[in-house]
Design an enzyme around this catalytic site. Structure first.
Site, mmCIF file in Angstrom:
data_model
loop_
_atom_site.group_PDB
_atom_site.id
_atom_site.type_symbol
_atom_site.label_atom_id
_atom_site.label_comp_id
_atom_site.label_asym_id
_atom_site.label_seq_id
_atom_site.Cartn_x
_atom_site.Cartn_y
_atom_site.Cartn_z
ATOM 1 N N ASN A 170 5.638 -12.815 -1.796
ATOM 2 C CA ASN A 170 4.524 -13.770 -1.838
ATOM 3 C C ASN A 170 4.624 -14.682 -3.059
ATOM 4 O O ASN A 170 5.562 -14.590 -3.854
ATOM 5 C CB ASN A 170 3.175 -13.045 -1.783
ATOM 6 C CG ASN A 170 2.957 -12.128 -2.978
ATOM 7 O OD1 ASN A 170 3.597 -12.251 -4.016
ATOM 8 N ND2 ASN A 170 2.037 -11.185 -2.844
ATOM 9 N N GLU A 197 11.036 3.263 4.789
ATOM 10 C CA GLU A 197 10.951 1.805 4.714
ATOM 11 C C GLU A 197 12.062 1.191 5.568
ATOM 12 O O GLU A 197 13.236 1.519 5.395
ATOM 13 C CB GLU A 197 11.081 1.335 3.260
ATOM 14 C CG GLU A 197 11.346 -0.144 3.065
ATOM 15 C CD GLU A 197 10.338 -1.054 3.749
ATOM 16 O OE1 GLU A 197 10.749 -2.089 4.295
ATOM 17 O OE2 GLU A 197 9.128 -0.719 3.735
ATOM 18 N N ALA A 198 11.671 0.294 6.476
ATOM 19 C CA ALA A 198 12.640 -0.294 7.400
ATOM 20 C C ALA A 198 13.575 -1.280 6.715
ATOM 21 O O ALA A 198 14.714 -1.481 7.160
ATOM 22 C CB ALA A 198 11.909 -0.982 8.554
ATOM 23 N N TRP A 206 0.052 -15.771 6.017
ATOM 24 C CA TRP A 206 0.505 -14.417 5.698
ATOM 25 C C TRP A 206 -0.597 -13.493 5.213
ATOM 26 O O TRP A 206 -0.346 -12.546 4.479
ATOM 27 C CB TRP A 206 1.648 -14.478 4.662
ATOM 28 C CG TRP A 206 2.496 -15.686 4.822
ATOM 29 C CD1 TRP A 206 3.183 -16.071 5.960
ATOM 30 C CD2 TRP A 206 2.720 -16.731 3.863
ATOM 31 N NE1 TRP A 206 3.821 -17.268 5.759
ATOM 32 C CE2 TRP A 206 3.556 -17.705 4.483
ATOM 33 C CE3 TRP A 206 2.309 -16.930 2.556
ATOM 34 C CZ2 TRP A 206 3.985 -18.860 3.816
ATOM 35 C CZ3 TRP A 206 2.737 -18.080 1.906
ATOM 36 C CH2 TRP A 206 3.569 -19.017 2.531
ATOM 37 N N HIS A 207 -1.841 -13.734 5.640
ATOM 38 C CA HIS A 207 -2.961 -12.894 5.229
ATOM 39 C C HIS A 207 -3.633 -12.214 6.424
ATOM 40 O O HIS A 207 -4.785 -11.806 6.323
ATOM 41 C CB HIS A 207 -4.021 -13.745 4.506
ATOM 42 C CG HIS A 207 -3.535 -14.389 3.250
ATOM 43 N ND1 HIS A 207 -4.153 -15.497 2.702
ATOM 44 C CD2 HIS A 207 -2.499 -14.093 2.427
ATOM 45 C CE1 HIS A 207 -3.514 -15.859 1.592
ATOM 46 N NE2 HIS A 207 -2.515 -15.017 1.401
ATOM 47 N N SER A 260 0.824 -1.214 0.000
ATOM 48 C CA SER A 260 0.000 0.000 0.000
ATOM 49 C C SER A 260 0.856 1.261 0.000
ATOM 50 O O SER A 260 0.499 2.262 -0.636
ATOM 51 C CB SER A 260 -0.947 -0.014 1.203
ATOM 52 O OG SER A 260 -0.254 -0.290 2.402
#
Length: 606
Positions: free
Chosen positions: A107, A48-49, A541-542, A28
């Site tokens: 994914n 962003e890490a 993972w959802h 996102s």
């Protein structure tokens, strides 16, 4: 690939003010960065890490996920609390992408749209305008569908779609992968013999049945398509967009004003030092279901009973932050040794250089052979189980008895969830065939396939909360698998259905033996099957729900504009806002969510 423009340096960010500061460069976050920076008069910073990895061949490869999962270079590997209702010796961590693009860079690329009724349920739960029609509008805006070439490997494993159900001019390239396992058609036919129809349109809002799913895959280049490659790369040369990687956010700096809490800045760590970036208009949290509640709580936004014992001053008492967690659960233990003479292509071929070269030549593949077929079946309980009516009646009676004592928000969710189950329009179980077997194999150089059963609509609700005031400490993730025993009932029926499909021709004729669970494992009773299921579950993972979009009185964290209740300029845009889990794989929902959020922020009429 073309040369990638330089990303931001710390001097571009520290001490500067941007109209929008986006926390998280995942799915996102990348969409928002592109859409908001389309206006040259607006400045956008993304923190962003993880690392960039925009040109990493592992990330770009369609089979790169085999090297990414469980690899701390690519995967956050968030630990999960012990689960008393599951008998696994250890819990597999929650895998999440540790780079630009987030989970879209790690994914298995499956692109599946939810059921029409599931999206309409969002509106029923108190979110005006959040329905199938609006979802499809924004999903289509994101999509760039590639018309498929004729079938290459298995003519009966067809690319079925309606061109009116998918977008053709968006950023996100979608394709049917050009390859298969040579067992895909047989799997579909065995499912059909057990009551499922093949769907003619995989994108039109009707999901029950069998389908070859689209993938976030570019059939021309052979590369994976992530939010980073689809949305960030085209925007990187914009002067008003700054992307800083390895920037680990610690907290949002806020002030109290009349009308609510106002975000002024974001504190983050980079290179071992602390820095600050100011937000002139909004802070947008797009850190995902795990990190979004952690960042809110570290910023003093959450349940005071969680915050105060850790020494964090409560800026905004919002007890629902970090609650309502719902995660898809799978049983991936049903594995078959396939026949040697049937040309079944599974992950054993990756080690066979000669075979790989032949496959590349025959199929004109430009990158590694894509061991991704996304052969999926979405199954209502009443199709999968002869006990469906009895199970649904049991849940209906339980809800009637316990409903008055439930919190109003949870009661409303359960009522909608029961209606969806009774209607049969959504899936209670997903069955997948996988040419990639991740569990140990006695003959790793031989073809093996897995049939995977998934619980799509869990009734159990978990939590994600901070356990320390240290931003680098992992949050405490407790999905509470099988806390509602009904979940175990349904998943056990799904596993039994997968077993039945595996024993049905023509798929059964392609198998040599079932290697897991081996024949000596007792699967003769419901109790023995449930024990096997409890010992072999994984999250997939959802997970959603930790910043649910619901009315505040129904335990919501954000309103239908995705603004955090009690704040004037903190918005959440990621899967954490989804208040009720959907049947399908979730990336197609997130892309549409972010596209819609960008229009909300811009003030574009719906």
């Amino acid at each position: 690939m073309s040369p990638i423009p330089d990303l931001a340096t710390i001097s571009d960010i520290d001490g500067h003010a941007f109209d929008f500061v986006i926390i998280g460069g995942g799915t996102s976050g990348c969409v928002l960065a592109n859409r908001l920076s389309e206006d040259p008069h607006v400045s956008v910073a993304v923190l962003e890490a993880g690392r960039s990895r925009l040109d990493d061949p592992v990330v770009l490869s369609p089979v790169g996920y085999l090297k990414e999962f469980m690899n701390p270079e690519y995967d956050w590997l968030f630990p999960v609390a012990p689960q008393p209702n599951a008998s696994t010796a250890h819990m597999i961590p929650w895998n999440r992408g540790k780079m630009l693009g987030g989970c879209s860079s790690i994914n298995v690329m499956a692109y599946t749209k939810p059921a029409r009724e599931e999206l309409n349920a969002l509106e029923t739960l108190g979110n005006p305008g959040w329905n199938w029609s609006s979802y499809q509008k924004y999903a289509n805006k994101a999509e760039k569908f590639c018309t498929p070439a004729p079938a290459i490997m298995d003519e009966d494993f067809r690319n079925l779609y309606n061109p009116d159900s998918v977008g053709h001019d968006g950023n996100l390239t979608l394709s049917f992968v050009p390859t298969g396992s040579n067992a895909d058609s047989a799997f579909q036919k065995s499912l059909a013999k057990n009551g499922l129809n093949i769907r003619s349109d995989v994108l039109g809002g009707e999901i029950t049945g069998i389908a070859k799913a689209l993938s976030a895959f570019d059939s021309e280049t052979g590369y994976r398509v992530s939010a980073a490659t689809a949305y960030l790369l085209p925007a990187l040369d914009r002067a008003n967009l700054k992307i800083l990687t390895e920037a680990y956010v610690c907290r949002i700096v806020t002030e109290m004003e009349a009308g609510g809490v106002v975000a002024r800045a974001v504190e983050f760590e980079h290179g071992g030092k602390q820095y600050t970036v100011s937000a002139a208009r909004e802070v947008i949290v797009s850190a995902g279901t795990v990190k979004t509640p952690q960042i809110l709580e570290l910023s003093g936004i959450g349940d005071s009973n969680v915050l105060e014992p850790l020494g964090i001053k409560t800026v905004l008492d919002l007890p629902s932050v970090g609650t309502n967690v719902q995660e898809h659960v799978i049983v991936a233990s049903l594995n078959y040794r396939m026949q040697d003479d049937k040309n079944i292509i599974t992950n054993h071929v990756l080690a066979d250089k000669e075979h790989m070269a032949e496959v590349h030549k025959r199929l004109d593949l430009k990158t590694e052979y894509a061991l991704v077929t996304n052969n999926l079946a979405f199954v209502p309980l009443r199709v999968a189980s002869d006990s469906a009516e009895k199970l649904v009646a049991k849940k209906r009676a339980e809800l009637a008895q316990n409903g008055p004592s439930l919190a109003p928000g949870l009661r409303k969710q359960y009522e909608v969830q029961l209606q969806l189950m009774e209607s049969g329009c959504n899936a209670d179980i997903e069955i997948m065939s996988s040419a990639v077997v991740l569990t140990p194999m006695a003959e790793p150089s031989k073809p093996h396939m897995a049939l995977i059963a998934e619980l799509t609509h869990p009734w159990s609700r978990g939590t994600v909360h901070i356990a320390s005031a240290d931003p680098k400490a992992n949050p405490y993730i407790d999905p509470r698998y099988f806390a509602d025993a009904f979940d175990l009932d349904v998943l056990a029926e799904g596993f039994k259905f997968a077993l039945k499909v595996g024993e049905t021709e023509p798929f059964h004729g392609l198998t040599k033996t079932r290697v897991s669970p081996p024949p000596e494992v007792d699967l003769s009773t419901d109790d023995s099957i449930k024990e096997h299921v409890r010992a072999n579950i994984f999250g997939i993972w959802h997970a959603c729900g930790t910043a649910s979009m619901l009315p505040k009185e129904l335990a919501g964290v954000v309103d239908p504009q995705l603004m955090v209740y009690g704040t004037k300029n903190i918005r959440v845009v990621d899967l954490s806002v989804l208040p009720l889990q959907i049947s399908v794989h979730t990336q197609a929902f997130v892309y549409a969510l972010a596209e819609r959020a960008a229009d909300i922020i811009k003030g574009v009429p719906m």
